[in-house]
Design a protein around this motif. Sequence first.
Motif, PDB file in Angstrom:
ATOM      1  N   SER A  11       0.830  -1.207   0.000  1.00  0.00           N
ATOM      2  CA  SER A  11       0.000   0.000   0.000  1.00  0.00           C
ATOM      3  C   SER A  11       0.868   1.262   0.000  1.00  0.00           C
ATOM      4  N   ALA A  12       2.164   1.101   0.225  1.00  0.00           N
ATOM      5  CA  ALA A  12       3.068   2.258   0.241  1.00  0.00           C
ATOM      6  C   ALA A  12       3.194   2.845  -1.165  1.00  0.00           C
ATOM      7  N   PRO A  13       3.124   4.164  -1.288  1.00  0.00           N
ATOM      8  CA  PRO A  13       3.369   4.789  -2.592  1.00  0.00           C
ATOM      9  C   PRO A  13       4.798   4.475  -3.056  1.00  0.00           C
ATOM     10  N   ALA A  14       5.016   4.517  -4.350  1.00  0.00           N
ATOM     11  CA  ALA A  14       6.320   4.139  -4.917  1.00  0.00           C
ATOM     12  C   ALA A  14       7.494   4.884  -4.283  1.00  0.00           C
ATOM     13  N   PRO A  15       7.431   6.208  -4.088  1.00  0.00           N
ATOM     14  CA  PRO A  15       8.590   6.880  -3.473  1.00  0.00           C
ATOM     15  C   PRO A  15       8.899   6.381  -2.058  1.00  0.00           C
ATOM     16  N   GLU A  16       7.862   6.076  -1.302  1.00  0.00           N
ATOM     17  CA  GLU A  16       8.061   5.569   0.056  1.00  0.00           C
ATOM     18  C   GLU A  16       8.640   4.154   0.027  1.00  0.00           C
ATOM     19  N   PRO A  73      11.721   6.327  -8.587  1.00  0.00           N
ATOM     20  CA  PRO A  73      10.430   6.512  -9.252  1.00  0.00           C
ATOM     21  C   PRO A  73      10.070   7.996  -9.291  1.00  0.00           C
ATOM     22  N   ALA A  74       9.404   8.398 -10.360  1.00  0.00           N
ATOM     23  CA  ALA A  74       8.982   9.791 -10.520  1.00  0.00           C
ATOM     24  C   ALA A  74       7.618   9.798 -11.195  1.00  0.00           C
ATOM     25  N   GLY A  75       6.633  10.338 -10.506  1.00  0.00           N
ATOM     26  CA  GLY A  75       5.286  10.379 -11.072  1.00  0.00           C
ATOM     27  C   GLY A  75       4.783   8.977 -11.352  1.00  0.00           C
ATOM     28  N   ALA A  76       4.402   8.734 -12.601  1.00  0.00           N
ATOM     29  CA  ALA A  76       3.890   7.418 -12.988  1.00  0.00           C
ATOM     30  C   ALA A  76       4.999   6.484 -13.467  1.00  0.00           C
ATOM     31  N   SER A  77       6.246   6.950 -13.452  1.00  0.00           N
ATOM     32  CA  SER A  77       7.379   6.133 -13.920  1.00  0.00           C
ATOM     33  C   SER A  77       7.932   5.268 -12.800  1.00  0.00           C
ATOM     34  N   ALA A  78       8.263   4.039 -13.153  1.00  0.00           N
ATOM     35  CA  ALA A  78       8.844   3.099 -12.196  1.00  0.00           C
ATOM     36  C   ALA A  78      10.260   3.519 -11.825  1.00  0.00           C
ATOM     37  N   GLU A  97      12.934  -3.029  -8.680  1.00  0.00           N
ATOM     38  CA  GLU A  97      12.090  -2.151  -9.494  1.00  0.00           C
ATOM     39  C   GLU A  97      10.802  -1.904  -8.724  1.00  0.00           C
ATOM     40  N   ILE A  98      10.400  -0.650  -8.659  1.00  0.00           N
ATOM     41  CA  ILE A  98       9.173  -0.296  -7.948  1.00  0.00           C
ATOM     42  C   ILE A  98       8.262   0.443  -8.918  1.00  0.00           C
ATOM     43  N   ARG A  99       7.089  -0.161  -9.141  1.00  0.00           N
ATOM     44  CA  ARG A  99       6.127   0.387 -10.091  1.00  0.00           C
ATOM     45  C   ARG A  99       4.934   0.977  -9.348  1.00  0.00           C
ATOM     46  N   PRO A 100       4.619   2.250  -9.601  1.00  0.00           N
ATOM     47  CA  PRO A 100       3.405   2.818  -8.993  1.00  0.00           C
ATOM     48  C   PRO A 100       2.177   2.136  -9.596  1.00  0.00           C
ATOM     49  N   LEU A 101       1.170   1.931  -8.778  1.00  0.00           N
ATOM     50  CA  LEU A 101      -0.080   1.338  -9.259  1.00  0.00           C
ATOM     51  C   LEU A 101      -1.140   2.419  -9.397  1.00  0.00           C
TER      52      LEU A 101
END
Length: 145
Positions: A11-16, A73-78, A97-101
Amino acid sequence: MPAIRIVHRTSAPAPEAWSRLTDWQRHGAQVPLTRTIIETEPPTRVGTVFTARTGVAGITFDDRMEVTVWRPPAGASAGLARLEKRGRAVTGWAEIEIRPLSVGGSEVHWREELHLRGFPRLLDPLVAAAGRLLFGRAVVRLLRP
């Protein structure tokens, strides 16, 4: 080389998630009998070197790693971090690799290929199974606040 692949949603956002999973100092605390030694000044970047030293009573082995890709990660970019394993006992590479959902949170893809010198290739399936268990637990623990 045994291939290790782990996919984990959080549930953590990609930057976190990125911040937690690339905190190299915390990695050692997730692996039994291991401590992390950071060899370069912060912040982490391409060229950062650190060693995971595992052992007890003077019998140790080092997993020395160098960051060769560092793209948070930046915005919608992994985000992608690639580590080249350059130790005497452990060689290979690892990628986080961390992908935002789009529905919130993020998805972690941990990929690793490693070789333990002195271990016959016949034991690769055992090394891969142990790696999946060990690194899977580490991912879950590292993602905790």
